[in-house]
Write a protein that holds these residues in place. Structure first.
Motif, mmCIF file in Angstrom:
data_model
loop_
_atom_site.group_PDB
_atom_site.id
_atom_site.type_symbol
_atom_site.label_atom_id
_atom_site.label_comp_id
_atom_site.label_asym_id
_atom_site.label_seq_id
_atom_site.Cartn_x
_atom_site.Cartn_y
_atom_site.Cartn_z
ATOM 1 N N PHE A 99 -39.158 -55.136 22.313
ATOM 2 C CA PHE A 99 -38.345 -56.356 22.378
ATOM 3 C C PHE A 99 -38.417 -57.011 23.758
ATOM 4 C CE2 PHE A 99 -35.523 -54.100 19.077
ATOM 5 C CZ PHE A 99 -36.291 -54.583 18.032
ATOM 6 N N GLU A 100 -38.486 -56.192 24.811
ATOM 7 C CA GLU A 100 -38.504 -56.724 26.184
ATOM 8 C C GLU A 100 -39.783 -57.493 26.495
ATOM 9 O OE1 GLU A 100 -38.499 -52.984 25.845
ATOM 10 O OE2 GLU A 100 -36.508 -53.464 25.088
ATOM 11 N N GLU A 101 -40.831 -57.297 25.698
ATOM 12 C CA GLU A 101 -42.112 -57.969 25.935
ATOM 13 C C GLU A 101 -42.205 -59.321 25.240
ATOM 14 O OE1 GLU A 101 -45.178 -55.237 24.802
ATOM 15 O OE2 GLU A 101 -44.484 -53.708 26.199
ATOM 16 N N ILE A 102 -41.317 -59.594 24.308
ATOM 17 C CA ILE A 102 -41.383 -60.844 23.543
ATOM 18 C C ILE A 102 -40.992 -62.008 24.443
ATOM 19 C CG2 ILE A 102 -40.503 -62.108 21.544
ATOM 20 C CD1 ILE A 102 -39.908 -59.345 20.263
ATOM 21 N N ARG A 103 -41.774 -63.071 24.388
ATOM 22 C CA ARG A 103 -41.535 -64.263 25.200
ATOM 23 C C ARG A 103 -41.855 -65.527 24.409
ATOM 24 N NH1 ARG A 103 -39.434 -61.000 27.828
ATOM 25 N NH2 ARG A 103 -39.903 -60.217 29.882
ATOM 26 N N ILE A 104 -41.105 -66.588 24.683
ATOM 27 C CA ILE A 104 -41.458 -67.898 24.142
ATOM 28 C C ILE A 104 -42.818 -68.267 24.725
ATOM 29 C CG2 ILE A 104 -40.870 -70.359 24.186
ATOM 30 C CD1 ILE A 104 -37.905 -69.442 24.079
ATOM 31 N N GLY A 105 -43.709 -68.763 23.886
ATOM 32 C CA GLY A 105 -45.060 -69.112 24.319
ATOM 33 C C GLY A 105 -46.057 -67.978 24.143
ATOM 34 N N MET A 106 -45.587 -66.796 23.757
ATOM 35 C CA MET A 106 -46.464 -65.637 23.563
ATOM 36 C C MET A 106 -47.392 -65.875 22.381
ATOM 37 S SD MET A 106 -45.047 -61.833 22.835
ATOM 38 C CE MET A 106 -46.069 -60.404 22.888
ATOM 39 N N ARG A 107 -48.667 -65.551 22.548
ATOM 40 C CA ARG A 107 -49.631 -65.678 21.454
ATOM 41 C C ARG A 107 -49.458 -64.499 20.497
ATOM 42 N NH1 ARG A 107 -51.944 -69.803 19.697
ATOM 43 N NH2 ARG A 107 -53.907 -68.769 19.300
#
Length: 132
Positions: A99-107
Motif C-alpha cells: 500500500f505504501e508504494e501506491i502513488r497517483i501517476g503510477m503506471r
C-alpha cells in the motif's frame, strides 16, 4: 495473510463477451465506431452518441493511477480509478503491491484475479491492476 475472496460477476448476454475475454486474460473496451472513442464499461450503445454502432476491442491493459484509497477493513485492499492508455477510467483494485508504494501517476498493468461464485465455485476472472 490469505487472498481476499472476490465475488464472481453476474454475467448476462450483454456482458458475456467481456467476461469470456477476461477468462482468456484479455481486457476489452467498447469502441464507438462513430467517434472512434473507447469507453468502459462495454455496452450495446455508445455513451457519446447513444448509437448502437459500437464494437468490443482489445485494450492494451496499461494505464495510470488517477486516484486511490486504501480500505482498512478486516482484510485491507486498495481501490483506485485507473486511466487506461486508451482514455477510459476504470474503478478497480490495485494488487500485488505494498500500500505504501501506491502513488497517483503510477503506471499499472492489468492482471486477472480469481473470483468465487455463491456456491464457492470459480467465477470469471476479475480485471485488477498491478505495478507495471
Amino acid at each position: 495473510m490469505s487472498e481476499r475472496i472476490i465475488a464472481a460477476p453476474v454475467i448476462d448476454a450483454s456482458t458475456k463477451p467481456f467476461w469470456d475475454a477476461a477468462g482468456e486474460g484479455r481486457l476489452m473496451l467498447g469502441l464507438c465506431r462513430d467517434t472512434q472513442k473507447h469507453f468502459f464499461y462495454p455496452r450495446g450503445a455508445s455513451p457519446f452518441t447513444l448509437s448502437p454502432n459500437v464494437e468490443l476491442v482489445p485494450a492494451s491493459g496499461l494505464g495510470t493511477i488517477y486516484s486511490y484509497t486504501v480500505m482498512r477493513v478486516a482484510e485491507p485492499y486498495a481501490c483506485a480509478y485507473v486511466e487506461l492508455d486508451e482514455g477510459p477510467r476504470l474503478f478497480t483494485n490495485i494488487v500485488d503491491c505494498a500500500f505504501e508504494e501506491i502513488r497517483i501517476g503510477m503506471r499499472v498493468r492489468v492482471v486477472f484475479k480469481p473470483t468465487q461464485d455463491a456456491e464457492g465455485g470459480p467465477g470469471a476472472p476479475m480485471p485488477m491492476f498491478a505495478p507495471a
